[in-house]
Structures are given as C-alpha cells and as structure tokens.
Design a protein around this motif. Structure first.
Motif, PDB file in Angstrom:
ATOM      1  N   PRO A 105      47.767  56.056  26.638  1.00 51.86           N
ATOM      2  CA  PRO A 105      47.832  54.257  26.547  1.00 51.86           C
ATOM      3  C   PRO A 105      48.559  53.667  28.292  1.00 51.86           C
ATOM      4  O   PRO A 105      47.598  52.632  28.043  1.00 51.86           O
ATOM      5  N   MET A 106      49.143  54.496  28.031  1.00 49.98           N
ATOM      6  CA  MET A 106      49.801  53.678  29.696  1.00 49.98           C
ATOM      7  C   MET A 106      48.680  53.290  30.188  1.00 49.98           C
ATOM      8  O   MET A 106      48.948  52.446  31.287  1.00 49.98           O
ATOM      9  N   THR A 107      47.942  54.963  30.932  1.00 50.81           N
ATOM     10  CA  THR A 107      47.682  54.986  31.579  1.00 50.81           C
ATOM     11  C   THR A 107      46.059  54.148  31.629  1.00 50.81           C
ATOM     12  O   THR A 107      45.119  53.803  32.288  1.00 50.81           O
ATOM     13  N   LEU A 108      45.657  53.846  30.292  1.00 54.08           N
ATOM     14  CA  LEU A 108      44.399  52.995  29.739  1.00 54.08           C
ATOM     15  C   LEU A 108      44.901  51.185  29.967  1.00 54.08           C
ATOM     16  O   LEU A 108      44.337  50.090  30.646  1.00 54.08           O
ATOM     17  N   ALA A 109      45.808  51.317  29.629  1.00 51.11           N
ATOM     18  CA  ALA A 109      46.613  49.227  30.222  1.00 51.11           C
ATOM     19  C   ALA A 109      46.418  49.311  31.478  1.00 51.11           C
ATOM     20  O   ALA A 109      45.853  48.468  31.884  1.00 51.11           O
ATOM     21  N   LEU A 110      47.247  49.912  32.229  1.00 49.95           N
ATOM     22  CA  LEU A 110      47.184  50.330  33.908  1.00 49.95           C
ATOM     23  C   LEU A 110      45.197  50.150  34.832  1.00 49.95           C
ATOM     24  O   LEU A 110      45.494  49.065  34.977  1.00 49.95           O
ATOM     25  N   TYR A 111      44.820  50.418  34.156  1.00 45.12           N
ATOM     26  CA  TYR A 111      43.652  50.574  33.730  1.00 45.12           C
ATOM     27  C   TYR A 111      42.861  49.664  33.866  1.00 45.12           C
ATOM     28  O   TYR A 111      42.561  48.748  34.950  1.00 45.12           O
ATOM     29  N   GLY A 112      42.975  48.461  32.799  1.00 44.77           N
ATOM     30  CA  GLY A 112      43.121  47.587  32.670  1.00 44.77           C
ATOM     31  C   GLY A 112      43.537  46.314  32.935  1.00 44.77           C
ATOM     32  O   GLY A 112      43.127  44.596  33.287  1.00 44.77           O
ATOM     33  N   CYS A 113      45.074  46.547  33.700  1.00 48.34           N
ATOM     34  CA  CYS A 113      45.408  45.598  34.260  1.00 48.34           C
ATOM     35  C   CYS A 113      44.814  45.805  35.540  1.00 48.34           C
ATOM     36  O   CYS A 113      45.029  44.372  36.303  1.00 48.34           O
ATOM     37  N   ILE A 114      44.608  46.767  36.803  1.00 45.51           N
ATOM     38  CA  ILE A 114      43.581  46.455  37.616  1.00 45.51           C
ATOM     39  C   ILE A 114      42.007  45.396  37.942  1.00 45.51           C
ATOM     40  O   ILE A 114      41.711  45.013  38.031  1.00 45.51           O
ATOM     41  N   LEU A 115      41.705  46.133  36.012  1.00 46.20           N
ATOM     42  CA  LEU A 115      40.440  45.183  35.898  1.00 46.20           C
ATOM     43  C   LEU A 115      40.476  43.807  36.113  1.00 46.20           C
ATOM     44  O   LEU A 115      39.496  43.305  36.446  1.00 46.20           O
ATOM     45  N   LEU A 116      41.738  43.834  35.355  1.00 47.37           N
ATOM     46  CA  LEU A 116      41.675  42.648  35.084  1.00 47.37           C
ATOM     47  C   LEU A 116      41.834  41.652  36.356  1.00 47.37           C
ATOM     48  O   LEU A 116      41.279  40.487  37.102  1.00 47.37           O
ATOM     49  N   LEU A 117      42.764  42.138  37.009  1.00 47.66           N
ATOM     50  CA  LEU A 117      43.522  40.897  38.533  1.00 47.66           C
ATOM     51  C   LEU A 117      41.852  41.286  39.519  1.00 47.66           C
ATOM     52  O   LEU A 117      42.397  40.233  40.359  1.00 47.66           O
ATOM     53  N   ALA A 118      41.707  42.605  39.829  1.00 53.70           N
ATOM     54  CA  ALA A 118      40.237  42.579  40.325  1.00 53.70           C
ATOM     55  C   ALA A 118      39.192  41.397  39.720  1.00 53.70           C
ATOM     56  O   ALA A 118      38.518  40.371  41.015  1.00 53.70           O
ATOM     57  N   ALA A 119      38.850  40.828  38.777  1.00 58.88           N
ATOM     58  CA  ALA A 119      38.501  40.510  37.668  1.00 58.88           C
ATOM     59  C   ALA A 119      38.284  38.748  38.250  1.00 58.88           C
ATOM     60  O   ALA A 119      38.580  37.986  38.455  1.00 58.88           O
ATOM     61  N   ILE A 120      39.770  38.698  37.755  1.00 58.76           N
ATOM     62  CA  ILE A 120      40.746  37.066  38.367  1.00 58.76           C
ATOM     63  C   ILE A 120      39.905  37.052  39.667  1.00 58.76           C
ATOM     64  O   ILE A 120      39.934  35.977  40.672  1.00 58.76           O
ATOM     65  N   ALA A 121      40.439  38.141  41.075  1.00 60.70           N
ATOM     66  CA  ALA A 121      40.328  37.645  42.384  1.00 60.70           C
ATOM     67  C   ALA A 121      39.066  37.960  43.082  1.00 60.70           C
ATOM     68  O   ALA A 121      38.686  36.929  43.292  1.00 60.70           O
ATOM     69  N   TYR A 122      37.919  38.479  41.972  1.00 63.65           N
ATOM     70  CA  TYR A 122      36.132  37.604  42.244  1.00 63.65           C
ATOM     71  C   TYR A 122      36.323  36.416  41.742  1.00 63.65           C
ATOM     72  O   TYR A 122      35.816  35.258  42.461  1.00 63.65           O
ATOM     73  N   PHE A 123      37.273  36.056  40.711  1.00 61.90           N
ATOM     74  CA  PHE A 123      37.075  34.631  40.303  1.00 61.90           C
ATOM     75  C   PHE A 123      37.483  33.174  41.637  1.00 61.90           C
ATOM     76  O   PHE A 123      37.088  32.035  41.370  1.00 61.90           O
ATOM     77  N   ILE A 124      38.617  33.861  42.423  1.00 63.48           N
ATOM     78  CA  ILE A 124      39.075  33.371  43.391  1.00 63.48           C
ATOM     79  C   ILE A 124      37.520  33.254  44.537  1.00 63.48           C
ATOM     80  O   ILE A 124      38.109  31.656  44.760  1.00 63.48           O
ATOM     81  N   LEU A 125      37.732  34.266  44.923  1.00 66.98           N
ATOM     82  CA  LEU A 125      36.757  34.564  46.174  1.00 66.98           C
ATOM     83  C   LEU A 125      35.630  33.194  45.482  1.00 66.98           C
ATOM     84  O   LEU A 125      35.184  32.784  46.263  1.00 66.98           O
ATOM     85  N   GLN A 126      35.259  33.320  44.085  1.00 66.57           N
ATOM     86  CA  GLN A 126      34.237  32.416  44.646  1.00 66.57           C
ATOM     87  C   GLN A 126      34.390  31.082  44.101  1.00 66.57           C
ATOM     88  O   GLN A 126      33.616  29.406  45.040  1.00 66.57           O
ATOM     89  N   ASN A 127      35.446  30.534  44.412  1.00 64.02           N
ATOM     90  CA  ASN A 127      36.010  29.208  44.152  1.00 64.02           C
ATOM     91  C   ASN A 127      36.256  28.667  45.415  1.00 64.02           C
ATOM     92  O   ASN A 127      36.145  27.511  45.364  1.00 64.02           O
ATOM     93  N   ARG A 128      36.580  29.529  46.327  1.00 72.76           N
ATOM     94  CA  ARG A 128      37.528  29.817  47.340  1.00 72.76           C
ATOM     95  C   ARG A 128      35.401  29.664  48.353  1.00 72.76           C
ATOM     96  O   ARG A 128      35.577  28.376  49.369  1.00 72.76           O
ATOM     97  N   ILE A 129      34.278  29.660  47.829  1.00 71.10           N
ATOM     98  CA  ILE A 129      33.418  30.002  48.703  1.00 71.10           C
ATOM     99  C   ILE A 129      32.527  28.531  47.822  1.00 71.10           C
ATOM    100  O   ILE A 129      32.106  27.585  48.886  1.00 71.10           O
ATOM    101  N   ILE A 130      32.792  27.956  46.566  1.00 70.48           N
ATOM    102  CA  ILE A 130      32.359  26.790  46.270  1.00 70.48           C
ATOM    103  C   ILE A 130      33.300  25.767  46.804  1.00 70.48           C
ATOM    104  O   ILE A 130      32.423  24.420  47.134  1.00 70.48           O
ATOM    105  N   HIS A 131      34.092  25.755  47.509  1.00 74.42           N
ATOM    106  CA  HIS A 131      35.480  25.497  48.254  1.00 74.42           C
ATOM    107  C   HIS A 131      34.942  24.540  49.327  1.00 74.42           C
ATOM    108  O   HIS A 131      34.718  23.211  49.638  1.00 74.42           O
ATOM    109  N   VAL A 132      34.472  25.643  49.584  1.00 74.45           N
ATOM    110  CA  VAL A 132      34.047  25.754  51.012  1.00 74.45           C
ATOM    111  C   VAL A 132      32.772  24.675  51.309  1.00 74.45           C
ATOM    112  O   VAL A 132      32.315  23.672  52.368  1.00 74.45           O
ATOM    113  N   HIS A 133      31.797  24.930  49.958  1.00 70.35           N
ATOM    114  CA  HIS A 133      30.340  24.322  50.347  1.00 70.35           C
ATOM    115  C   HIS A 133      29.684  23.161  49.666  1.00 70.35           C
ATOM    116  O   HIS A 133      28.867  22.551  49.403  1.00 70.35           O
TER     117      HIS A 133
END
Length: 197
Positions: free
Chosen positions: A102-130
């Motif tokens: 269970p704890m390993t699955l939860a941490l795996y999900g946390c890393i996936l969630l944080l990567a998804a948030i980081a991708y969203f931030i990258l998209q928004n930075r690109i839109i902000h610039v362009h």
C-alpha cells in the motif's frame, strides 16, 4: 534561447531515467523459468513506468512543436517536470520489490500526480509566454484529460491503503487515457501548415 537545447536536454534526461529503471531489474540466480517468478512484480512495475515515461516523452515532443521562444520560466518549469520524472525509477523499484504494498502504491501515485502538476505548469508557462491565442492555447482547449488525470491519481493514492488493486487500476486507466499521442496539437499544426500553403 532556442528550444533545441531544451529538447535535447529533456530527451537525454528521459533516456537516462529509463536506463536507470531497467538496471533496477536484477537478474535472478538460476536458469529455469520458475526463477523469474520473484521478479514478476518488478517487471510489471517497470512496464507501467516505461509506458508513463514514453507518454511524457511523446507529449513533451508535441508540446515543444508549439514553442517559438524559451523563457527562463519555461526552462525552470521544464526542470521541475524532469525532477519528478527522475524519481520514477526509485518509486518503480520500491513498488516492485515490495509486491505493490500500500505505501509503495501511494508514493508511486504521488510522484505521478506531482509530475502531472509539473506538466500542467509547463503548459501554462508556454501559454503565458506565447499568449492566449497561441497554438498551444488553441490546441489544449478545455483539456478534459488534463483535469481528470489528477483526480484519478488522488483516487488511486487514497484507494492504495484500502483496495490496492484499485489503485493500480486507476494508474493504468490514466496511462490508457494518454497512451495515444495528443492529436490536438498535431491537428492545430496541420491547420497552420495548410494556411501557410
């Protein structure tokens, strides 16, 4: 700054991350097929993570096709994404070595969630610039998959403590949602090319 250097660096980091991940699969002692049984969970977690890294690499490639100029904010947002993706081998190995505890699955999900948030931030930075009328802004539109993914990750993280197989199902579901490359960006780029011709 031109985007070529950012793309080359990102591709290199992802290639190293995948290499590190496969090196975590230890060769069993023995020459029988039955000797492979203990590494099945490690191999299954590797497959899932390889697919996720492939999805990020593919979508990052499409994302970069919309970029005309790279700002400092885009560079840092890209590094932020790479940071979370670089942790995928660790959580993949931990999850596989501990039979999807269970704890390993939860941490795996946390890393996936944080990567998804980081991708969203990258998209928004690109839109902000362009700008709001940029190719990326038009291509993303309402971004239903982008908003559903974090919800499924959170559900997976929560369910990992109660119904571990359901957590895995949520993570696999998100991977299937994104497995097909993002056609929205390809469609917008084709429309622009037709107008230019």
């Amino acid at each position: 700054m031109q985007k070529g250097r950012l793309e080359a660096f990102s591709d290199g980091v992802l290639a190293i991350v995948i290499t590190i991940m496969v090196l975590e699969i230890k060769v069993p002692h023995g020459d029988e097929l039955s000797d492979l049984k203990p590494i099945i969970p490690v191999f299954l977690s590797y497959i899932l993570s390889f697919i996720y890294l492939g999805i990020y690499w593919n979508n990052h490639h499409h994302l970069m096709h919309t970029v005309k100029e790279v700002s400092g904010g885009i560079l840092w947002a890209n590094l932020h994404l790479l940071f979370w993706l670089s942790l995928v081998p660790f959580v993949t190995g931990w999850m596989g070595e501990n039979n999807f505890a269970p704890m390993t699955l939860a941490l795996y999900g946390c890393i996936l969630l944080l990567a998804a948030i980081a991708y969203f931030i990258l998209q928004n930075r690109i839109i902000h610039v362009h700008g709001k009328d940029s190719l990326l802004a038009k291509a993303i539109g309402t971004d239903l998959k982008g908003y559903l993914s974090p919800v499924f990750y959170i559900l997976g993280i929560i369910s990992s403590f109660f119904i571990p197989w359901l957590a895995g199902a949520f993570y696999i579901l998100v991977a299937f949602m994104w497995l097909i490359p993002d056609k929205r960006i390809e469609r917008i780029l084709r429309e622009v090319e037709k107008k230019e011709d």
